[in-house]
Scaffold this active site. Structure first.
Site, PDB file in Angstrom:
ATOM      1  N   HIS A 119      63.109  88.093 -10.494  1.00  0.00           N
ATOM      2  CA  HIS A 119      61.853  87.631  -9.699  1.00  0.00           C
ATOM      3  C   HIS A 119      61.182  88.898  -8.735  1.00  0.00           C
ATOM      4  O   HIS A 119      61.887  89.716  -8.611  1.00  0.00           O
ATOM      5  CB  HIS A 119      62.299  86.805  -8.357  1.00  0.00           C
ATOM      6  CG  HIS A 119      63.144  86.989  -7.610  1.00  0.00           C
ATOM      7  ND1 HIS A 119      62.918  87.586  -6.180  1.00  0.00           N
ATOM      8  CD2 HIS A 119      64.554  86.594  -7.475  1.00  0.00           C
ATOM      9  CE1 HIS A 119      64.183  87.853  -5.686  1.00  0.00           C
ATOM     10  NE2 HIS A 119      65.275  87.496  -6.403  1.00  0.00           N
ATOM     11  N   ASP A 121      59.345  88.894  -6.161  1.00  0.00           N
ATOM     12  CA  ASP A 121      59.038  88.617  -4.693  1.00  0.00           C
ATOM     13  C   ASP A 121      60.211  89.182  -3.799  1.00  0.00           C
ATOM     14  O   ASP A 121      61.360  89.104  -4.364  1.00  0.00           O
ATOM     15  CB  ASP A 121      58.675  87.317  -4.030  1.00  0.00           C
ATOM     16  CG  ASP A 121      59.966  86.112  -4.610  1.00  0.00           C
ATOM     17  OD1 ASP A 121      60.497  86.452  -5.698  1.00  0.00           O
ATOM     18  OD2 ASP A 121      59.954  85.327  -3.775  1.00  0.00           O
ATOM     19  N   ASP A 154      67.659  93.137  -4.203  1.00  0.00           N
ATOM     20  CA  ASP A 154      67.279  91.944  -4.484  1.00  0.00           C
ATOM     21  C   ASP A 154      65.738  91.838  -4.702  1.00  0.00           C
ATOM     22  O   ASP A 154      65.238  91.413  -3.640  1.00  0.00           O
ATOM     23  CB  ASP A 154      67.959  91.095  -3.509  1.00  0.00           C
ATOM     24  CG  ASP A 154      67.555  89.524  -3.619  1.00  0.00           C
ATOM     25  OD1 ASP A 154      67.132  89.287  -4.732  1.00  0.00           O
ATOM     26  OD2 ASP A 154      67.828  88.648  -2.794  1.00  0.00           O
ATOM     27  N   GLU A 188      60.636  83.043  -5.943  1.00  0.00           N
ATOM     28  CA  GLU A 188      62.202  82.801  -5.893  1.00  0.00           C
ATOM     29  C   GLU A 188      62.804  82.333  -4.446  1.00  0.00           C
ATOM     30  O   GLU A 188      63.704  81.676  -4.146  1.00  0.00           O
ATOM     31  CB  GLU A 188      62.892  83.801  -6.936  1.00  0.00           C
ATOM     32  CG  GLU A 188      64.401  83.300  -6.875  1.00  0.00           C
ATOM     33  CD  GLU A 188      65.328  83.665  -5.988  1.00  0.00           C
ATOM     34  OE1 GLU A 188      66.552  83.177  -6.029  1.00  0.00           O
ATOM     35  OE2 GLU A 188      64.969  84.215  -5.098  1.00  0.00           O
ATOM     36  N   GLU A 189      62.244  83.404  -3.826  1.00  0.00           N
ATOM     37  CA  GLU A 189      62.665  83.144  -2.157  1.00  0.00           C
ATOM     38  C   GLU A 189      62.212  82.166  -1.373  1.00  0.00           C
ATOM     39  O   GLU A 189      62.789  81.915  -0.479  1.00  0.00           O
ATOM     40  CB  GLU A 189      62.542  84.853  -1.454  1.00  0.00           C
ATOM     41  CG  GLU A 189      62.997  86.068  -2.224  1.00  0.00           C
ATOM     42  CD  GLU A 189      64.548  86.106  -2.208  1.00  0.00           C
ATOM     43  OE1 GLU A 189      64.918  85.080  -1.763  1.00  0.00           O
ATOM     44  OE2 GLU A 189      65.166  86.983  -2.767  1.00  0.00           O
ATOM     45  N   ASP A 215      69.855  85.424 -15.570  1.00  0.00           N
ATOM     46  CA  ASP A 215      69.087  85.596 -14.464  1.00  0.00           C
ATOM     47  C   ASP A 215      69.882  86.532 -13.688  1.00  0.00           C
ATOM     48  O   ASP A 215      71.087  86.797 -13.648  1.00  0.00           O
ATOM     49  CB  ASP A 215      69.048  84.482 -13.800  1.00  0.00           C
ATOM     50  CG  ASP A 215      67.717  84.250 -12.723  1.00  0.00           C
ATOM     51  OD1 ASP A 215      66.840  85.304 -12.824  1.00  0.00           O
ATOM     52  OD2 ASP A 215      67.768  83.496 -12.105  1.00  0.00           O
ATOM     53  N   HIS A 459      68.931  90.913   1.757  1.00  0.00           N
ATOM     54  CA  HIS A 459      68.083  90.112   2.594  1.00  0.00           C
ATOM     55  C   HIS A 459      68.282  90.670   4.136  1.00  0.00           C
ATOM     56  O   HIS A 459      67.882  90.103   5.391  1.00  0.00           O
ATOM     57  CB  HIS A 459      68.677  88.841   2.643  1.00  0.00           C
ATOM     58  CG  HIS A 459      68.222  87.999   1.474  1.00  0.00           C
ATOM     59  ND1 HIS A 459      67.991  86.651   1.511  1.00  0.00           N
ATOM     60  CD2 HIS A 459      67.812  88.232   0.218  1.00  0.00           C
ATOM     61  CE1 HIS A 459      67.565  86.333   0.528  1.00  0.00           C
ATOM     62  NE2 HIS A 459      67.538  87.321  -0.518  1.00  0.00           N
TER      63      HIS A 459
END
Ligand SMILES: [Zn+2]
Length: 492
Positions: A119, A121, A154, A188-189, A215, A459
């Site tokens: 992803h 984002d 990520d 996705e987030e 994925d 994160h």
């Protein structure tokens, strides 16, 4: 008496023999002998490209008003410029304005396509932590052998590594036999409803059936168990489901000086107490057992005795796994009360109380079975139970006996010969669930090396990716695409 002693002694002897035989059979796997060496590739230039990608603030926020569409559009333009061959040869489609789907047509239509997803984002930087970053989160600084910034792990690092791999293959005029899809969602987030979901639906409408899908997901973990010297490449073959229930109750209000019976707060507290004290049972079976079977042979002899003889030591193993929150969560559906609201003033009896309980559903359970468990545990008609929007059953468990899993396992071992490959359960949610109608073979893995402190950076603060690891990632995807793009049976 002697007869009994001899009988017991014999029994113990037989038991010891069984334990030893089973343990001996539980041998260590040896690593792949011929490690592949990265092809000629300029990692410095690739690192610069990742650094540039990190500068686009493609942040997913809960409120759609804060969405920065300009960052996503600029990211698309950057990709076009950075990967000219991909944009010349592959078909590019923009889905719901910001997500990307690339199609690299294969020569052999008889082979089902393979798909690689990630992803574009990223999560925001928590307000107040900006100053804790060694390098600003959206500058993509390259320093001390690392590329720093939000998304390095990520998962801009993953998106760009896949793009680098494909661009490199196009440069050497590689042509896949099997069609390859690249899918990059943009939300996705915040659940992937606009991105991956739409890409999945689009391919489903076109009748696409995939051989497998890879994925992003669990990484290569280092130093997780003190007695396990090898890093473990965790490949998530399933992910947990999701459910939130609202529990509410009402009671007579009035002045706090003349209370009558139990208040809403008391009724609801009791219900939550009952629920949390009646957890859903965890089991050492299915995926937990498969993970242990993969790791077990690498452990010292004493642990191998236990692992090879779960029929005898299951209770002991379960107790040990229950001691760590992550392994405890891997064995069962978790229950967590996350919101409790009631009362407006200190001298007013509340008429309403409301709580939200969040469940992460293990593949052994379903949304329905969890709801039944809640109703039975609480057993109080005064408590109303309502399912909130967004619940989803756990994903199916992908088969680790499939050629696609064997290919993945073997490619990991070729690029990272020192690692142990183990299937696992993804405790969080990924975009992969949106593609489940396209194939049964869905794997969630990212060839990112991480120890416990690195996992906190995802994160969190000071997210970074080492250039060395980034090189390995690009090489891994190059190898996997090369191997996946031809008939699996022939080459494994
Ligand atoms: Zn991610």
């Amino acid at each position: 008496m002697i007869k009994i002693l001899v009988g017991a002694g014999l029994l113990i002897l037989i038991l010891v023999i069984i334990l030893v035989i089973r343990t001996m059979r539980y041998t260590r796997h040896h690593g792949e002998k011929n490690r592949l060496l990265p092809e000629d590739f300029d990692i410095e230039e690739a690192a610069e490209r990742l650094s540039e990608a990190i500068r686009f603030e493609t942040i997913s926020t809960q409120s759609s008003g804060d969405f920065n569409d300009d960052a996503f559009i600029k990211m698309h333009h950057f990709l076009e410029k950075a990967f000219p061959n991909i944009h010349r040869i592959l078909k590019k489609e923009i889905v719901n304005d910001y997500s990307l789907l690339y199609t690299w047509p294969g020569k052999n239509p008889a082979l089902k396509p393979a798909m690689f997803t990630c992803h574009i984002d990223v999560v925001p930087v928590e307000p107040g932590t900006e100053e804790d970053w060694k390098h600003p989160p959206f500058e993509g600084t390259i320093s001390d052998g690392y590329i720093w910034g939000r998304g390095a792990m990520d998962v801009q690092g993953g998106v760009l590594a896949i793009m680098e791999a494909v661009e490199h293959l196009l440069e050497v005029e590689y042509k896949p036999e099997r069609t390859i899809y690249l899918g990059f969602g943009h939300d996705e987030e915040i659940d992937g409803d606009m991105g991956a979901y739409a890409i999945g639906k689009l391919l489903e409408k076109r009748g696409v059936e995939l051989e497998f899908l890879l994925d992003e997901g669990t990484p290569i973990v280092h130093n997780v168990l003190p007695d396990l010297p090898s890093p473990v490449a965790l490949v998530a073959v399933a992910e947990k489901g999701y459910l939130s229930l609202e529990l509410s109750t009402s009671s007579e209000g009035g002045h706090s000086s003349v209370p009558q019976g139990l208040t809403s707060i008391a009724i609801l507290s009791e219900a939550i107490h009952k629920l949390e004290n009646n957890p859903i049972k965890g089991r050492v079976d299915g995926l937990v057992k498969k993970t242990m079977e993969a790791i077990g042979p690498q452990l010292p002899f004493i642990y191998r005795i236990v692992m090879a003889n779960l029929w005898l030591f299951r209770g002991l193993v379960k107790r040990e796994l229950d001691r760590m929150p992550a392994t405890k969560a891997a064995m069962r559906t978790t229950i967590a009360t996350t919101i409790f609201e009631s009362g407006i003033k200190e001298n007013v009896l509340p008429t309403q109380a409301r709580a939200i309980v969040n469940f992460r559903i293990h593949p052994n359970d379903t949304v329905e079975s969890v709801k039944k468990h809640v109703i039975k545990s609480i057993g109080d008609p005064r408590v109303e139970i309502r399912e909130l929007h967004g619940s989803i059953n756990p994903s199916p468990v992908s088969d680790v006996e499939q050629p696609a899993y064997r290919l993945l396992r073997k490619t990991i071992k070729k690029v990272f010969p020192e690692v142990v490959v183990a299937p696992t359960l993804m405790i969080g949610a990924t975009d992969a669930r949106h593609y489940s109608s396209l194939t049964n073979n869905i794997y969630r893995f990212i060839p990112l090396r991480a120890d416990e402190s690195d996992l906190d950076r995802v994160h969190g603060t000071n997210e970074r990716l080492s250039k060395h690891n980034y090189h390995e990632m690009i090489f891994f995807y190059t190898q996997l695409i090369r191997r996946a793009a031809r008939s699996l049976e022939k080459h494994i």
